[in-house]
Design a protein around this motif. Structure first.
Motif, PDB file in Angstrom:
ATOM      1  N   ASP A  17     121.705  47.311  10.633  1.00  0.00           N
ATOM      2  CA  ASP A  17     120.951  46.245   9.998  1.00  0.00           C
ATOM      3  C   ASP A  17     119.505  46.394  10.450  1.00  0.00           C
ATOM      4  OD1 ASP A  17     120.198  43.997   8.609  1.00  0.00           O
ATOM      5  OD2 ASP A  17     121.532  42.633   9.668  1.00  0.00           O
ATOM      6  N   PHE A  18     118.582  46.133   9.550  1.00  0.00           N
ATOM      7  CA  PHE A  18     117.162  46.267   9.839  1.00  0.00           C
ATOM      8  C   PHE A  18     116.464  44.952   9.496  1.00  0.00           C
ATOM      9  CE2 PHE A  18     118.994  50.327   8.667  1.00  0.00           C
ATOM     10  CZ  PHE A  18     118.612  51.132   9.732  1.00  0.00           C
ATOM     11  N   PRO A  19     116.699  43.909  10.308  1.00  0.00           N
ATOM     12  CA  PRO A  19     116.140  42.594   9.967  1.00  0.00           C
ATOM     13  C   PRO A  19     114.620  42.590  10.062  1.00  0.00           C
ATOM     14  CG  PRO A  19     117.041  42.571  12.176  1.00  0.00           C
ATOM     15  CD  PRO A  19     117.383  43.907  11.585  1.00  0.00           C
ATOM     16  N   ARG A  20     114.020  41.842   9.148  1.00  0.00           N
ATOM     17  CA  ARG A  20     112.571  41.698   9.132  1.00  0.00           C
ATOM     18  C   ARG A  20     112.259  40.229   8.950  1.00  0.00           C
ATOM     19  NH1 ARG A  20     110.703  44.904   4.595  1.00  0.00           N
ATOM     20  NH2 ARG A  20     109.687  43.129   3.760  1.00  0.00           N
ATOM     21  N   PRO A  21     111.795  39.527   9.953  1.00  0.00           N
ATOM     22  CA  PRO A  21     111.511  39.965  11.320  1.00  0.00           C
ATOM     23  C   PRO A  21     112.802  40.160  12.117  1.00  0.00           C
ATOM     24  CG  PRO A  21     111.136  37.619  11.135  1.00  0.00           C
ATOM     25  CD  PRO A  21     111.480  38.115   9.748  1.00  0.00           C
ATOM     26  N   PHE A  22     112.645  40.683  13.314  1.00  0.00           N
ATOM     27  CA  PHE A  22     113.798  40.927  14.173  1.00  0.00           C
ATOM     28  C   PHE A  22     114.608  39.655  14.393  1.00  0.00           C
ATOM     29  CE2 PHE A  22     110.971  44.316  16.180  1.00  0.00           C
ATOM     30  CZ  PHE A  22     111.452  45.311  15.347  1.00  0.00           C
ATOM     31  N   CYS A  23     113.931  38.511  14.423  1.00  0.00           N
ATOM     32  CA  CYS A  23     114.629  37.255  14.691  1.00  0.00           C
ATOM     33  C   CYS A  23     115.379  36.717  13.480  1.00  0.00           C
ATOM     34  CB  CYS A  23     113.669  36.206  15.250  1.00  0.00           C
ATOM     35  SG  CYS A  23     112.223  35.891  14.245  1.00  0.00           S
ATOM     36  N   SER A  24     115.499  37.505  12.423  1.00  0.00           N
ATOM     37  CA  SER A  24     116.302  37.071  11.279  1.00  0.00           C
ATOM     38  C   SER A  24     117.690  37.712  11.282  1.00  0.00           C
ATOM     39  CB  SER A  24     115.581  37.371   9.957  1.00  0.00           C
ATOM     40  OG  SER A  24     115.471  38.761   9.741  1.00  0.00           O
ATOM     41  N   ILE A  42     121.036  36.910  20.973  1.00  0.00           N
ATOM     42  CA  ILE A  42     119.749  37.142  20.318  1.00  0.00           C
ATOM     43  C   ILE A  42     119.979  37.344  18.829  1.00  0.00           C
ATOM     44  CG2 ILE A  42     118.535  38.068  22.333  1.00  0.00           C
ATOM     45  CD1 ILE A  42     118.957  40.857  21.169  1.00  0.00           C
ATOM     46  N   GLY A  43     118.998  36.930  18.055  1.00  0.00           N
ATOM     47  CA  GLY A  43     119.074  37.027  16.606  1.00  0.00           C
ATOM     48  C   GLY A  43     118.366  35.844  15.982  1.00  0.00           C
ATOM     49  N   ARG A  44     118.935  35.310  14.926  1.00  0.00           N
ATOM     50  CA  ARG A  44     118.371  34.136  14.248  1.00  0.00           C
ATOM     51  C   ARG A  44     118.416  32.955  15.211  1.00  0.00           C
ATOM     52  NH1 ARG A  44     118.041  32.323   8.513  1.00  0.00           N
ATOM     53  NH2 ARG A  44     118.131  34.537   8.074  1.00  0.00           N
ATOM     54  N   PRO A  45     117.277  32.319  15.491  1.00  0.00           N
ATOM     55  CA  PRO A  45     117.230  31.249  16.501  1.00  0.00           C
ATOM     56  C   PRO A  45     118.179  30.091  16.222  1.00  0.00           C
ATOM     57  CG  PRO A  45     115.024  31.926  15.880  1.00  0.00           C
ATOM     58  CD  PRO A  45     115.960  32.590  14.916  1.00  0.00           C
ATOM     59  N   GLU A  46     118.820  29.617  17.285  1.00  0.00           N
ATOM     60  CA  GLU A  46     119.676  28.433  17.235  1.00  0.00           C
ATOM     61  C   GLU A  46     119.393  27.596  18.466  1.00  0.00           C
ATOM     62  OE1 GLU A  46     123.853  29.329  16.840  1.00  0.00           O
ATOM     63  OE2 GLU A  46     123.435  30.951  15.410  1.00  0.00           O
ATOM     64  N   LEU A  47     119.154  26.313  18.250  1.00  0.00           N
ATOM     65  CA  LEU A  47     118.860  25.373  19.333  1.00  0.00           C
ATOM     66  C   LEU A  47     119.926  24.294  19.407  1.00  0.00           C
ATOM     67  CD1 LEU A  47     115.063  24.783  18.633  1.00  0.00           C
ATOM     68  CD2 LEU A  47     116.032  26.114  20.516  1.00  0.00           C
ATOM     69  N   GLU A  48     120.039  23.706  20.564  1.00  0.00           N
ATOM     70  CA  GLU A  48     120.876  22.531  20.789  1.00  0.00           C
ATOM     71  C   GLU A  48     119.997  21.521  21.520  1.00  0.00           C
ATOM     72  OE1 GLU A  48     124.611  21.610  23.606  1.00  0.00           O
ATOM     73  OE2 GLU A  48     124.805  23.353  22.275  1.00  0.00           O
ATOM     74  N   THR A  70     112.013  31.784  21.258  1.00  0.00           N
ATOM     75  CA  THR A  70     112.847  30.588  21.135  1.00  0.00           C
ATOM     76  C   THR A  70     112.962  29.875  22.473  1.00  0.00           C
ATOM     77  OG1 THR A  70     114.089  31.827  19.476  1.00  0.00           O
ATOM     78  CG2 THR A  70     115.026  29.722  20.197  1.00  0.00           C
ATOM     79  N   ARG A  71     113.070  30.624  23.543  1.00  0.00           N
ATOM     80  CA  ARG A  71     113.143  30.017  24.885  1.00  0.00           C
ATOM     81  C   ARG A  71     111.837  29.313  25.228  1.00  0.00           C
ATOM     82  NH1 ARG A  71     117.871  31.235  26.661  1.00  0.00           N
ATOM     83  NH2 ARG A  71     118.880  33.170  26.050  1.00  0.00           N
ATOM     84  N   PHE A  72     110.715  29.917  24.853  1.00  0.00           N
ATOM     85  CA  PHE A  72     109.409  29.314  25.098  1.00  0.00           C
ATOM     86  C   PHE A  72     109.274  28.009  24.312  1.00  0.00           C
ATOM     87  CE2 PHE A  72     104.766  29.113  24.149  1.00  0.00           C
ATOM     88  CZ  PHE A  72     104.312  28.941  25.449  1.00  0.00           C
ATOM     89  N   VAL A  73     109.680  28.034  23.054  1.00  0.00           N
ATOM     90  CA  VAL A  73     109.624  26.829  22.220  1.00  0.00           C
ATOM     91  C   VAL A  73     110.514  25.745  22.817  1.00  0.00           C
ATOM     92  CG1 VAL A  73     110.304  25.883  19.972  1.00  0.00           C
ATOM     93  CG2 VAL A  73     108.957  27.988  20.080  1.00  0.00           C
ATOM     94  N   GLY A 117     109.077  34.390  11.028  1.00  0.00           N
ATOM     95  CA  GLY A 117     109.651  34.007  12.322  1.00  0.00           C
ATOM     96  C   GLY A 117     109.459  32.523  12.600  1.00  0.00           C
ATOM     97  N   GLY A 118     108.322  31.999  12.222  1.00  0.00           N
ATOM     98  CA  GLY A 118     108.059  30.571  12.395  1.00  0.00           C
ATOM     99  C   GLY A 118     108.990  29.714  11.565  1.00  0.00           C
ATOM    100  N   TYR A 119     109.221  30.117  10.321  1.00  0.00           N
ATOM    101  CA  TYR A 119     110.158  29.372   9.478  1.00  0.00           C
ATOM    102  C   TYR A 119     111.549  29.342  10.099  1.00  0.00           C
ATOM    103  CZ  TYR A 119     106.623  29.903   5.778  1.00  0.00           C
ATOM    104  OH  TYR A 119     105.469  29.878   5.046  1.00  0.00           O
ATOM    105  N   LEU A 120     111.954  30.466  10.692  1.00  0.00           N
ATOM    106  CA  LEU A 120     113.273  30.518  11.330  1.00  0.00           C
ATOM    107  C   LEU A 120     113.358  29.553  12.509  1.00  0.00           C
ATOM    108  CD1 LEU A 120     113.796  34.362  11.147  1.00  0.00           C
ATOM    109  CD2 LEU A 120     115.117  32.630   9.913  1.00  0.00           C
TER     110      LEU A 120
END
Length: 145
Positions: A17-24, A42-48, A70-73, A117-120
């Motif tokens: 898989d070649f996600p663009r951006p990597f976080c997708s 790691i991958g598409r960001p998920e928060l709790e 994602t950790r920084f956010v 990446g921001g939208y994700l």
């Protein structure tokens, strides 16, 4: 090269898989990819989120962008009012992290890879708040990610 790499992997019985951006990088594409995301988180960001009196008491990362944004956010969401201010906080802290994505317009995506990446990250916030009973509007890309 992108197409030829996929062809070679398919011939060898490998998943690529070649996600663009990597976080997708997303789940449910291939079992090996699901295992990778579960193992390395790691991958598409998920928060709790844990809320208290309308504020973010705790923000945990289920899945982080590979760069660590994602950790920084999440770290910077603590103490932020859960509704509109949380959306602004994601934008502020996501933009201030040294993401490796380009700010040049990507013709295929219709936006910059950095903005994708921001939208994700905004979507991760929206989903986490929704699980806590809070509805917010977040910026969305022109095309689905």
């Amino acid at each position: 090269m992108r197409g030829s790499a996929c062809f070679l992997c398919r011939e060898l019985g490998l998943h690529a898989d070649f996600p663009r951006p990597f976080c997708s990088l997303r789940r449910s594409v291939h079992p090996a990819q699901d295992r990778f995301i579960e193992r390395f988180r790691i991958g598409r960001p998920e928060l709790e989120l844990e809320l208290l009196d309308g504020y973010v008491k705790e923000a945990r990362v289920r899945v982080s962008a590979p760069c660590g944004n994602t950790r920084f956010v999440a770290f910077n969401l603590k103490g932020v009012p859960a509704a509109r201010r949380a959306v602004e906080a994601v934008a502020r802290y996501w933009h201030s992290f040294p993401c490796t994505a380009s700010m040049e317009m990507d013709r295929e995506a219709g936006d910059t890879i950095l903005h994708l990446g921001g939208y994700l990250h905004h979507e991760a916030l929206r989903a986490a708040l929704e699980r806590e009973g809070v509805t917010v509007d977040v910026p969305k890309p022109r095309r689905p990610l």
